[in-house]
Motif scaffolding. Structure first.
Motif, PDB file in Angstrom:
ATOM      1  N   UNK A   1       8.232  -6.604  10.278  1.00 29.48           N
ATOM      2  CA  UNK A   1       8.372  -7.677   9.304  1.00 29.48           C
ATOM      3  C   UNK A   1       7.030  -8.158   8.761  1.00 29.48           C
ATOM      4  N   UNK A   2       5.994  -8.091   9.585  1.00 23.36           N
ATOM      5  CA  UNK A   2       4.656  -8.410   9.056  1.00 23.36           C
ATOM      6  C   UNK A   2       4.245  -7.381   8.005  1.00 23.36           C
ATOM      7  N   UNK A   3       4.596  -6.121   8.249  1.00 23.71           N
ATOM      8  CA  UNK A   3       4.271  -5.086   7.271  1.00 23.71           C
ATOM      9  C   UNK A   3       5.020  -5.324   5.966  1.00 23.71           C
ATOM     10  N   UNK A   4       6.289  -5.742   6.067  1.00 27.43           N
ATOM     11  CA  UNK A   4       7.053  -6.033   4.852  1.00 27.43           C
ATOM     12  C   UNK A   4       6.394  -7.188   4.101  1.00 27.43           C
ATOM     13  N   UNK A   5       5.960  -8.213   4.857  1.00 27.25           N
ATOM     14  CA  UNK A   5       5.343  -9.382   4.216  1.00 27.25           C
ATOM     15  C   UNK A   5       4.071  -8.995   3.473  1.00 27.25           C
ATOM     16  N   UNK A   6       3.234  -8.191   4.120  1.00 22.57           N
ATOM     17  CA  UNK A   6       1.962  -7.851   3.462  1.00 22.57           C
ATOM     18  C   UNK A   6       2.209  -6.881   2.321  1.00 22.57           C
ATOM     19  N   UNK A   7       3.233  -6.043   2.442  1.00 24.25           N
ATOM     20  CA  UNK A   7       3.587  -5.125   1.358  1.00 24.25           C
ATOM     21  C   UNK A   7       3.957  -5.903   0.100  1.00 24.25           C
ATOM     22  N   UNK A   8       4.873  -6.866   0.232  1.00 24.95           N
ATOM     23  CA  UNK A   8       5.312  -7.645  -0.934  1.00 24.95           C
ATOM     24  C   UNK A   8       4.141  -8.446  -1.490  1.00 24.95           C
ATOM     25  N   UNK A   9       3.425  -9.122  -0.581  1.00 28.45           N
ATOM     26  CA  UNK A   9       2.338 -10.000  -0.994  1.00 28.45           C
ATOM     27  C   UNK A   9       1.247  -9.240  -1.752  1.00 28.45           C
ATOM     28  N   UNK A  10       0.871  -8.070  -1.237  1.00 34.14           N
ATOM     29  CA  UNK A  10      -0.231  -7.344  -1.860  1.00 34.14           C
ATOM     30  C   UNK A  10       0.208  -6.652  -3.142  1.00 34.14           C
ATOM     31  N   UNK A  11       1.482  -6.249  -3.243  1.00 32.40           N
ATOM     32  CA  UNK A  11       1.967  -5.683  -4.501  1.00 32.40           C
ATOM     33  C   UNK A  11       1.920  -6.744  -5.602  1.00 32.40           C
ATOM     34  N   UNK A  12       2.334  -7.963  -5.244  1.00 29.74           N
ATOM     35  CA  UNK A  12       2.300  -9.072  -6.211  1.00 29.74           C
ATOM     36  C   UNK A  12       0.855  -9.356  -6.630  1.00 29.74           C
ATOM     37  N   UNK A  13      -0.052  -9.337  -5.650  1.00 27.29           N
ATOM     38  CA  UNK A  13      -1.464  -9.570  -5.967  1.00 27.29           C
ATOM     39  C   UNK A  13      -2.000  -8.469  -6.882  1.00 27.29           C
ATOM     40  N   UNK A  14      -1.580  -7.235  -6.653  1.00 23.62           N
ATOM     41  CA  UNK A  14      -2.019  -6.106  -7.486  1.00 23.62           C
ATOM     42  C   UNK A  14      -1.611  -6.295  -8.938  1.00 23.62           C
ATOM     43  N   UNK A  15      -0.381  -6.754  -9.157  1.00 23.75           N
ATOM     44  CA  UNK A  15       0.086  -7.020 -10.525  1.00 23.75           C
ATOM     45  C   UNK A  15      -0.757  -8.131 -11.145  1.00 23.75           C
ATOM     46  N   UNK A  16      -1.122  -9.126 -10.349  1.00 25.39           N
ATOM     47  CA  UNK A  16      -2.009 -10.180 -10.830  1.00 25.39           C
ATOM     48  C   UNK A  16      -3.333  -9.606 -11.307  1.00 25.39           C
ATOM     49  N   UNK A  17      -3.832  -8.612 -10.572  1.00 29.39           N
ATOM     50  CA  UNK A  17      -5.062  -7.935 -10.980  1.00 29.39           C
ATOM     51  C   UNK A  17      -4.902  -7.262 -12.328  1.00 29.39           C
ATOM     52  N   UNK A  18      -3.763  -6.614 -12.536  1.00 27.72           N
ATOM     53  CA  UNK A  18      -3.498  -5.962 -13.821  1.00 27.72           C
ATOM     54  C   UNK A  18      -3.518  -6.988 -14.946  1.00 27.72           C
ATOM     55  N   UNK A  19      -2.864  -8.158 -14.716  1.00 28.54           N
ATOM     56  CA  UNK A  19      -2.855  -9.194 -15.754  1.00 28.54           C
ATOM     57  C   UNK A  19      -4.289  -9.604 -16.100  1.00 28.54           C
ATOM     58  N   UNK A  20      -5.091  -9.797 -15.071  1.00 27.51           N
ATOM     59  CA  UNK A  20      -6.474 -10.210 -15.309  1.00 27.51           C
ATOM     60  C   UNK A  20      -7.181  -9.229 -16.237  1.00 27.51           C
TER      61      UNK A  20
END
Lengths: 249, 319
Positions: free
Chosen positions: B200-219
């Motif tokens: 479940x920690x892996x799932x949490x970091x997976x979702x969190x970091x994918x969302x952060x990656x999209x934020x990077x694209x927006x930037x």
């Protein structure tokens, strides 16, 4: 239902549990008693997968579960509570119990409904919305039982759920434990409150300094000289006996 | 759900009334901060794993999006997806090396911090990132290039903002959220109750970091440029974790509140001091000290308590 064979757990040079073979029969309440530091909780933790045994095996429902992870063992139907209660402090009582219920009910509505029913079963029905950190000691002990029970176990390991409770509170929780047993859940419990052990358990094991020193019905084991000496010190059994015979004469 | 939809509709009307590009830019900045804060909140707030280097996932998304568009000619929407994937891969790697060996608390925070620093230094020396001089995105206006007018960018980030909040809401109301919360509160108890903590920690970091990656694209689409410091610098990591902590980690609206407070404070600080560089950091520091001292659950938690007391008082009087 549960059998351990020659279970041994060492911490460095200290042997916390030595060659312990116990079994809990289906439908029974089995007690594990012994003085402080006897290794009861270590034995529990080893059975439930929190510690890896250095030797021996654990068989549950005919299956060797030695070395399995706690969550796998929970999925198989064995669950433990903690002596030092571990409420999810910031969550409500209902959400606490729901974490256990989710082990059997993936959907939220089902899990919450099951959790509420379990909450009522252990007498927390009026406090389901309360934040767990705000519960009394007795409430926390009940919550600990409720969460474990919500996983629909076949075997429930209760680690001192009566420690720190008043006699009235103990009188309240004893019928709850009987009620759980009557729904078909096998129970293995650690307990210090001897009065409760005598009332509750069908069989008892006595552990001292990591060794099993007696087993039988609770009435049998409390008469064993080895048990009396483990609790009261060497020579206590003979002194007690001579005291009893002197009073009789 | 209702509150998120209402908020989204209100915000959607903003460009109709706000003509000033500067003010619209401020709105975009707040929404973007809230988006990134919510990304951190999934791992740090919901699941209790405090990352001090979330810029790593943001930066990996940012660089991968720019490199794929500029050097490989990928269309921008595909680069957006790949930014999510790249962020997730980086997240899974960090998660695996830390959670596999049971690192938690400050040890996990240090690993994430170190990982972001390693990426920053690597990006400053290797050639495919443009090294120290950074990476530019050529201007090609149009929705197929994900490049817009100012109000277009506003709606772009608004969509991302709404999506991430719906995602967090869905997590909170599911078994996933319950298990995240159980891990945050007590890992041992969670595992006793059938929660596979590592998974479940892996799932949490997976979702969190994918969302952060999209934020990077927006930037990248918004500023057309990055360099190693922008992508992986401590400033991004700190802002991503300060907003949820100030607002209330683990809550749905805490990160929004925190992002608004931080951005507005920074803006006020700039205008009051006539733009002294670094003044916003001093303000941030003071705010963190006050919040941690007086409202350890963040503004949302801190304000909820007196509010609940006020509402309870009448019933207490009658009872």
């Amino acid at each position: 239902m549960l059998t351990t064979q020659g279970l041994t757990k060492r911490f460095g040079g200290l042997v916390a549990v030595r060659d312990a073979s116990i079994s809990a029969n289906a439908g029974d309440i089995t007690a594990l008693i012994g003085p402080n530091g006897a290794g009861k909780t270590t034995l529990f933790a080893t059975v439930a997968g929190f510690l890896k045994p250095d030797a021996g095996s654990v068989t549950f429902g005919g299956r060797d579960i030695t070395g399995m992870k706690p969550h796998q063992i929970c999925d198989l139907g064995m669950v433990r509570t903690f002596q030092i209660v571990k409420p999810f402090g910031k969550l409500s009582v209902l959400d606490n119990i729901a974490v256990g219920a989710y082990a059997r009910f993936p959907r939220r509505q089902d899990a919450l409904a099951h959790a509420a029913a379990i909450g009522r079963q252990v007498g927390l029905g009026g406090q389901l919305e309360k934040i767990a950190a705000g519960l009394t000691v007795a409430g926390r002990k009940r919550l600990e039982v409720a969460r474990a029970l919500a996983t629909s176990p076949r075997l429930l390991l209760l680690d001192e759920v009566m420690a720190g409770l008043t006699p009235t509170e103990i009188d309240e929780i004893v019928p709850i434990i009987f009620g759980i047993r009557d729904t078909g859940v096998t129970i293995l419990l650690i307990e210090h409150v001897m009065q409760a052990v005598m009332r509750l358990s069908d069989r008892a094991y006595v552990l001292n300094e990591g060794h099993l020193i007696a087993e039988g019905t609770p009435q049998e084991v409390v008469r064993e000289p080895a048990v009396i000496e483990a609790y009261l010190g060497p020579g206590a059994a003979t002194r007690a006996q001579s005291f009893a015979s002197r009073n009789a004469s | 759900m209702v509150r998120i939809t209402t908020l989204a509709l209100l915000l959607a009307a903003v460009p109709l009334f706000v003509q000033s590009n500067h003010l619209l830019g401020l709105f975009i900045g707040v929404l973007f901060s809230a988006y990134l804060a919510q990304s951190w909140n999934i791992l740090g707030g919901l699941c209790g794993q405090f990352s001090f280097g979330h810029a790593a996932f943001f930066g990996v998304g940012l660089y991968s999006s720019l490199i794929l568009q500029v050097d490989f000619g990928w269309p921008a929407p595909l680069a957006l997806v790949s930014a999510a994937v790249a962020g997730a891969v980086a997240g899974l790697f960090v998660g695996f090396v830390s959670f596999r060996y049971g690192l938690r608390g400050s040890y996990f925070a240090l690993v994430t911090l170190a990982f972001a620093e390693i990426l920053r230094m690597t990006a400053s020396v290797v050639s495919f990132t443009g090294a120290g001089s950074g990476k530019y995105l050529p201007t090609r206006l149009g929705i197929e290039h994900l490049q817009f007018s100012k109000s277009g960018y506003f709606y772009f980030i608004l969509v991302l903002f709404v999506l991430v909040h719906l995602l967090v809401l869905a997590i909170q109301n599911s078994r996933l959220g319950a298990r995240f919360a159980a891990i945050r509160e007590d890992e041992e108890a969670a595992s006793a109750l059938g929660v596979d903590v590592f998974r479940y920690k892996m799932i949490a970091i997976l979702i969190s970091s994918a969302v952060a990656g999209v934020g990077g694209c927006f930037y990248g689409q918004y500023y057309f440029y990055t360099d190693p410091h922008i992508a992986f610098g401590a400033a991004v990591s700190i802002e991503m974790l300060l907003a949820p902590i100030i607002g209330g980690a683990g809550t749905l609206f805490g990160p929004i509140v925190g992002a608004v407070v931080l951005r507005v404070a920074a803006e006020l600080g700039q205008s009051l001091t006539g733009g002294v560089p670094g003044f916003n950091l001093i303000l941030y520091g003071i705010m963190v000290i006050l919040i941690v001292r007086y409202m350890p659950d963040g503004l949302i938690g801190g304000l909820r308590r007196p509010w609940a007391l006020m509402r309870r008082r009448p019933t207490a009087a009658t009872g």
